[in-house]
Design an enzyme around this catalytic site. Structure first.
Site, PDB file in Angstrom:
ATOM      1  N   HIS A  15       6.246   9.720 -11.869  1.00  0.00           N
ATOM      2  CA  HIS A  15       4.974  10.147 -10.958  1.00  0.00           C
ATOM      3  C   HIS A  15       5.033  10.376  -9.460  1.00  0.00           C
ATOM      4  O   HIS A  15       4.612  11.472  -9.236  1.00  0.00           O
ATOM      5  CB  HIS A  15       4.144   9.105 -11.258  1.00  0.00           C
TER       6      HIS A  15
HETATM    7  C1  BDR Z   1       1.215   5.321 -11.512  1.00  0.00           C
HETATM    8  O1  BDR Z   1       1.017   3.896 -11.877  1.00  0.00           O
HETATM    9  C2  BDR Z   1       2.048   3.159 -11.385  1.00  0.00           C
HETATM   10  O2  BDR Z   1       2.506   2.221 -12.516  1.00  0.00           O
HETATM   11  C3  BDR Z   1       3.205   4.209 -10.970  1.00  0.00           C
HETATM   12  O3  BDR Z   1       3.877   3.728  -9.917  1.00  0.00           O
HETATM   13  C4  BDR Z   1       2.427   5.518 -10.742  1.00  0.00           C
HETATM   14  O4  BDR Z   1       1.879   5.354  -9.210  1.00  0.00           O
HETATM   15  C5  BDR Z   1       1.311   6.149 -12.769  1.00  0.00           C
HETATM   16  O5  BDR Z   1       0.243   6.147 -13.675  1.00  0.00           O
END
Ligand code: BDR
Ligand code: CA
Length: 313
Positions: free
Chosen positions: A243
């Site tokens: 992400h």
């Molecule tokens: C987001 O949630 C976190 O667990 C990750 O770091 C990312 O920023 C994805 O949904």
């Protein structure tokens, strides 16, 4: 043109860690003024410690790490140890950081930095809940118009939710904060699950990180191998989504991404859909556009950029 000044607001997290490394590996394009931490993937004490660890790994302990809010504006903190492990950075053993957080609360640092730097020169990159940024905007409304751009990893439209059936984790952790930031009226780009779910850590891409013969290469390989197991099991995909580095990659190579300038609102009321990003992708309302909502990425180009840059550290 000189490097773009950015503040990275983050809750590391392995994918946050890789995003930080990508920024540190790109000094010609990005000047990281500060790293500000927020509670999210794990509690604040750990996200702050992890940010310090990552700065040290990159040889960038000169970048100040400021601890911020330890929970959302409303309600209690949600964390994601199931994904990231108990430390938030499980997957590789690294020495404890030898540096300490810099003095000053993240919210105060956001306010001071935006007042100090020329208006329109500082971009905010958010990789976690929007609590620090929203608190700064609420406390010091004069700084809002001084922000150049806000680039957010969060939300979803076609992919809907990853932490509730309707909501993505970063928005779900603090929907009120997200709403404040989305309505702030500054240039806003959102990298939602719709794009990050196309940026999968396939075995080939993971192996390419493993071939980087450095402490950074070994750390990224170890972290991502651990981190992706949860989502691979959950979705049945050949790799987990990466992400947060999408935010930094978007700053470096926006042509890798495409999206639409649309209206995006955050649901804060409904118990069932709290934290949902209601994106008017099909332009079916009269609500004014407030965000560039990214929908697609050249995933091979993204991983080529990432692998190439990480090898420089
Ligand atoms: C987001 O949630 C976190 O667990 C990750 O770091 C990312 O920023 C994805 O949904
Ligand atoms: Ca994150």
């Amino acid at each position: 043109m000189g490097a773009r000044k950015i503040i990275i607001d983050t809750d590391p997290g392995q994918d946050d860690a890789v995003a930080l490394l990508l920024a540190f590996a790109s000094p010609e394009e990005l000047e990281v003024l500060a790293v500000t931490t927020v509670a999210g993937n794990v509690p604040l004490e750990l996200t702050t410690r992890n940010a310090l660890t990552v700065c040290e790994l990159a040889g960038r302990s000169d970048v100040p790490v400021h601890a911020g809010c330890d929970g959302p504006m409303t309600g209690t903190l949600k964390t994601a140890e199931a994904v990231h492990g108990q430390t938030g950075l499980d997957g590789v053993e690294l020495p404890p950081p030898s540096t300490a957080p810099a003095p000053g609360h993240a919210v105060d640092i956001l306010i001071e930095t935006l007042r100090r730097e020329p208006a329109g020169t500082v971009t905010l990159c958010t990789l976690g809940a929007l609590t620090n940024v929203a608190t700064a905007f609420a406390r010091a409304p004069d700084i809002v118009e001084r922000v150049a751009e806000i680039v957010v990893m969060g939300g979803a439209y076609f992919e809907v939710g990853n932490w509730s059936p309707a909501a993505e984790f970063n928005i779900l952790v603090d929907p009120e904060a997200a709403q404040i930031v989305f309505r702030a009226g500054r240039p806003l780009t959102i990298l939602p699950l719709d794009v990050t779910h196309k940026a999968l850590i396939t075995p080939d891409r993971l192996a390419a990180f493993g071939r980087i013969d450095s402490n950074v290469g070994r750390a990224v390989h170890g972290w991502l191998g651990f981190y992706e197991r949860f989502d691979m099991a959950k979705y049945g995909w050949e790799g987990g989504p990466l992400h947060d580095p999408c935010v930094i990659a978007y700053l470096l190579k926006p042509d890798l991404f495409s999206g639409r300038f649309i209206n995006v609102e955050v649901e804060t009321q409904s118990e069932l859909t709290r934290g949902m990003t209601v994106a008017d992708w099909w332009n079916v309302t009269d609500r004014h556009a407030n965000a560039t909502f990214i929908g697609d990425v050249d995933a091979d180009g993204f991983y080529a950029l990432l692998t190439d840059r990480l090898a420089r550290l």
